[in-house]
Write a protein that holds these residues in place. Structure first.
Motif, PDB file in Angstrom:
ATOM      1  N   TRP A   5       0.827  -1.204   0.000  1.00  0.00           N
ATOM      2  CA  TRP A   5       0.000   0.000   0.000  1.00  0.00           C
ATOM      3  C   TRP A   5       0.863   1.257   0.000  1.00  0.00           C
ATOM      4  O   TRP A   5       0.554   2.236  -0.681  1.00  0.00           O
ATOM      5  CB  TRP A   5      -0.926   0.005   1.213  1.00  0.00           C
ATOM      6  CG  TRP A   5      -2.135  -0.827   1.025  1.00  0.00           C
ATOM      7  CD1 TRP A   5      -2.465  -1.958   1.709  1.00  0.00           C
ATOM      8  CD2 TRP A   5      -3.195  -0.618   0.074  1.00  0.00           C
ATOM      9  NE1 TRP A   5      -3.654  -2.467   1.249  1.00  0.00           N
ATOM     10  CE2 TRP A   5      -4.134  -1.656   0.249  1.00  0.00           C
ATOM     11  CE3 TRP A   5      -3.442   0.332  -0.902  1.00  0.00           C
ATOM     12  CZ2 TRP A   5      -5.287  -1.757  -0.513  1.00  0.00           C
ATOM     13  CZ3 TRP A   5      -4.595   0.233  -1.661  1.00  0.00           C
ATOM     14  CH2 TRP A   5      -5.492  -0.793  -1.465  1.00  0.00           C
ATOM     15  N   THR A  78      -3.823  -4.396   5.089  1.00  0.00           N
ATOM     16  CA  THR A  78      -4.557  -3.180   4.750  1.00  0.00           C
ATOM     17  C   THR A  78      -4.948  -2.411   6.005  1.00  0.00           C
ATOM     18  O   THR A  78      -4.776  -1.191   6.078  1.00  0.00           O
ATOM     19  CB  THR A  78      -5.810  -3.528   3.929  1.00  0.00           C
ATOM     20  OG1 THR A  78      -5.399  -4.218   2.744  1.00  0.00           O
ATOM     21  CG2 THR A  78      -6.578  -2.293   3.542  1.00  0.00           C
ATOM     22  N   LEU A  82      -3.606   1.305   7.192  1.00  0.00           N
ATOM     23  CA  LEU A  82      -4.559   2.356   7.532  1.00  0.00           C
ATOM     24  C   LEU A  82      -4.370   2.810   8.980  1.00  0.00           C
ATOM     25  O   LEU A  82      -4.361   4.008   9.273  1.00  0.00           O
ATOM     26  CB  LEU A  82      -5.985   1.852   7.321  1.00  0.00           C
ATOM     27  CG  LEU A  82      -7.102   2.827   7.666  1.00  0.00           C
ATOM     28  CD1 LEU A  82      -7.026   4.055   6.762  1.00  0.00           C
ATOM     29  CD2 LEU A  82      -8.444   2.152   7.535  1.00  0.00           C
TER      30      LEU A  82
END
Length: 99
Positions: A5, A78, A82
């Motif tokens: 990411w 993920t 975040l």
């Protein structure tokens, strides 16, 4: 997954920046106004390097905590990415607010 990411975000910034056309008559009197693309990448690495290092440091314990409760590595990575961005933003706001 979290590292993926971060790499995706960095690549998106670089691709987006490369697509911006340069004005033909630029005023180069201001600081950083007439940098080459290579110089812009170096400046980005100098500025974003410590931020990325902090995100990676925060990501490790967040990933370790999430891995106990979430069975999917994709979801864990993920959520860790975040969570570390949110944590780094909160730390930055606290630091900036304290100055």
């Amino acid at each position: 997954m979290a590292l993926g990411w971060y790499a995706t975000a960095i690549a998106a910034v670089l691709v987006g920046r490369a697509g911006i056309p340069v004005a033909p008559d630029r005023d180069c009197a201001a600081v950083f106004s007439c940098m080459t693309p290579g110089q812009e990448v170096i400046l980005l690495m100098i500025i974003a390097g410590p931020v990325l290092a902090a995100l990676l440091i925060i990501t490790l314990p967040v990933t370790a905590l999430l891995a106990r409760w979430v069975s999917s590595s994709i979801v864990t990575g993920t959520l860790a990415a975040l969570g570390s961005v949110v944590a780094a933003a909160a730390i930055g706001m606290l630091w900036h607010g304290g100055r």
